[in-house]
Enzyme design. Sequence first.
Site, PDB file in Angstrom:
ATOM      1  N   HIS A   1       0.894  -1.113  -0.031  1.00  0.00           N
ATOM      2  CA  HIS A   1       0.066   0.202  -0.023  1.00  0.00           C
ATOM      3  C   HIS A   1       0.628   1.385   0.057  1.00  0.00           C
ATOM      4  CE1 HIS A   1      -3.486   2.500   1.416  1.00  0.00           C
ATOM      5  NE2 HIS A   1      -2.673   3.295   1.817  1.00  0.00           N
ATOM      6  N   GLU A   2       1.833   1.312   0.802  1.00  0.00           N
ATOM      7  CA  GLU A   2       2.848   2.476   0.958  1.00  0.00           C
ATOM      8  C   GLU A   2       3.776   2.771  -0.123  1.00  0.00           C
ATOM      9  OE1 GLU A   2       2.029   4.498   3.033  1.00  0.00           O
ATOM     10  OE2 GLU A   2       0.614   3.502   4.161  1.00  0.00           O
TER      11      GLU A   2
ATOM     12  N   HIS B   1       2.134   4.494  -2.949  1.00  0.00           N
ATOM     13  CA  HIS B   1       2.316   5.894  -2.623  1.00  0.00           C
ATOM     14  C   HIS B   1       3.713   6.482  -3.142  1.00  0.00           C
ATOM     15  CE1 HIS B   1      -1.122   6.659  -0.929  1.00  0.00           C
ATOM     16  NE2 HIS B   1      -1.060   5.975   0.454  1.00  0.00           N
TER      17      HIS B   1
ATOM     18  N   ASP C   1      -4.577   7.768  -1.284  1.00  0.00           N
ATOM     19  CA  ASP C   1      -5.612   6.943  -0.780  1.00  0.00           C
ATOM     20  C   ASP C   1      -6.918   7.250  -1.263  1.00  0.00           C
ATOM     21  OD1 ASP C   1      -3.716   5.702   1.175  1.00  0.00           O
ATOM     22  OD2 ASP C   1      -3.972   7.436   2.413  1.00  0.00           O
TER      23      ASP C   1
END
Length: 902
Positions: free
Chosen positions: A150-151, A154, A161
């Site tokens: 998930h990170e 980014h 998000d």
Amino acid sequence: KVPHITLITLHGVTDATVKLNNGGFEDLVIAINPQIPEDNKIVDNIKGMVQEASAYLFGATQKRFYFKTVKVIIPSTWKTKADYQRVTRESYDKAEVIVAAPYLKHGDDPYTLQYGGCGEPGRYIHLTPNFLTNDKLLDAYGPRGRVLVHEWAHLRWGVFDEYNDDAPFYSPGGNSMPEATRCPATFKGSYVVLLADGTTRPCKVEPKTQLYESGCQFIPEKNQNTPTSIMYVQSIPSVTQFCDKSNHNTKATNMQNKMCNYRSTWDVITTSPDFAKSTPQRAPPPSPTITLLQKQERVLCLVLDVSGSMGSSNRIGRLKQAAEIFVLQIIEAGSWVGVVTFNDAATVQTHLRQISDDSVRKTLAGFLPTSAGGGTKICSGVRSAFQVFLKKYPNTRGCEIVLLTDGEDNQVNSCFTEVRNSGSIIHTIALGPKAEKELEMLADMTGGLKFAATDSLNSNGLIDAFSGISSGSGDLSQQSIQLESKTQQVAAKKWMYGTVSIDKTVGKDTFFVITWSASTTPPEMFLDDPKGKKYRTKDFITDKTNLRTARLQISGIAEAGDWRYSLQNQNTAQTMTITVTSRARSATVPPVHVMPLIKRTHKFPDPLVIHAEVSQGFLPVTGAKVIATIEADNGAAVDLELLDNGAGADIIKDDGIYSRYFTSFKVNGRHNLKVRVQGQGKTGRRIRRQSQAFFAPGFVNNGVINMNPPKPEVRDDDIEVDVGNFSRVASGGSFVMSGVPPGSSKKDVFPPCRITDLEIKPLGDYQFLLSWTAPGNDYDEGKAERYEIKMSEDPSALIDAAFQTATSVNTAGLKMEVAGVKQSFQYNAENLKKSNGTSIYFAIRAIDGSNNVGEASNIARAVVLVPILELLFSIICGNKISTLSMAIWRRTNSQKKRCKFT
């Protein structure tokens, strides 16, 4: 050379340390902060997290990407082990993932620091030791490998998000109930309010907003029938993919829609450079290779040019002044330092000496050069530095060279292969306008820092450059912090005044250094501390080998508050400077820190975006005045105030990252950057970082709601601390500008910047209030000529070329404002006949007086909310509102007549 994705590091963009090789990400660095106590479980769980993340990433990217090699930096404060290798060119400051204490006293949210727009890489991922070792957090965040993916999305691909704690619900339109901000919209769950006794009740809808009441939470079901989306809830077992255009929720009020103009996360990823040079793998990927590295003592050699050209413009004298500050004040205690000088040949002035006390520092300062002559052979100096290292160590890996030169040398590439294979890091300082053009290649190939200093006496660039060379270890308590760097032309018998704010986070090893350019007679020096203690000329020490420098070291801990100085020039007009450095007051209280962020190479007419992160620990510091000074190699300098207002180049308001576009380029070549920060009084700081992994409040299992323990609440004194007035100066290093045509300042080639904070508030009765921050004539400078506002029921109709053909909004009466001013415009859509809950999208762009057209803004969504009586009437009439009937309805004024009419 194939270019890699660029990542912002210490004070500039370099080729990313992470390389993509046949789908495998190589050399990902995970660094543990030196302040973290030794805990082997942290290392073991990092290994498990990476293994899990690699397999999860491979499936999520349709078999395109995985983690191939990972390096973990172990703090030097931990015990040495046989399987720990020596750190070479890796560092904490450049790591993609850092393991450190939480940025709030209570909170373990994994997050990514993002400061760029959609598709632009972030700076680092922050994980806490508790997140890595406390298995109880797995219920709320999910498996650690999923969180890392998930990170990573980014950090690497610049997506955002798909949930939003600030706007957790939205109206989907029509007569539908509100929905949770999520992707996809089909994600199932329950809307409940948690009561004091631990039970729940269904949420209520607020009539005015048509959204759920405050305190309402969306509790996702544990078992979903959708595989998306990783950027929403990574913890759900069925979630294995990113949202794509087939299931992307364009109505959700999240950062992904705002920053990426309603594009799905997968769409952004597939348009990245990574995706362009990747293909699906036929076989499962190998397990990641994880290497453990440990930082050793710092080993550094000064390699200084003493060729004949160093005798001009007092370069050798300024070198002595600046390098002396580095040796006496900047380099950390415990470091090993050597000195080499070079012209036609190199001379070892001193082999490595460990800085154990101030006497060693003074001895090293005595080896700094004071005379110049001969030619320039850069590689001879570099090779001699390698020999200095090899006299003490078996190899040169992890050693640092600070290389300063002002001359040209067409043989510099003769040692490129040796440098590349050495494992050493070379920081370069280009002095004057004729320094070798290939000099920076030595820094690029070794991961070093790059600086430039001009011959202008109105600049303190050489001292700033040496002051900016830190170890990158992550231990700010040991690093020297520059509080002041000021230069002024002072006539005979005239004064130079100023104030330096020493705040409550610094004060140890505080030095005031005064330099002057011409006279051998020192100026009269007056310095008063906050309590009135007076320091005078007799208290400053002047070195016999450096007659134009005076130094005062404050004993003990310097008093917090404003220190006022007055310097009177005695004889001929000359340039005077003051430099103030200090260290952290306490090892347990992080100092206020400034980190400039720039792109290292730049081509006209693209604007340069300058960022400066101001923080204390991991907390953003807001409300400061931040000035960037950009100096060309001809000495011409321009000041630019950076802003943290969430407009223009700044994507998020009050996140401690101050940003601005810079367009005032006059010449090609090297430019250097310096950032000055002044904070006053109480410093406010944000509670929550953006771009963080979703914390699930609970789950619904077979119709039963099971709540997770809530996040610890943050107290006000945790997020707002009175550090007092503070001063900071930080060098942003150098960058190279190209493509600037002659006379470029006379032609307007820059459009207004893109508006990024367009918002819409419904006022009722078919009226909307649009608000935004005004752009400028040249990006965020000046005033634009006019606006274009467009609207559509389809957000894709407002993107790129489609913007021109969308429905125009009448902007009559809309006045232009100078850049940075908040504007608003009330749009009356009385003739817009839409059913209740219809979504209308708006976008805006600015045009300047030369018809340079800015990019279309972020797309803002409004929902048509039909007035309640009008809505009741439409329901009575079978959901069809007659224009004539409505006209009669509106002309019927009294409540009595309305009731009768109904």
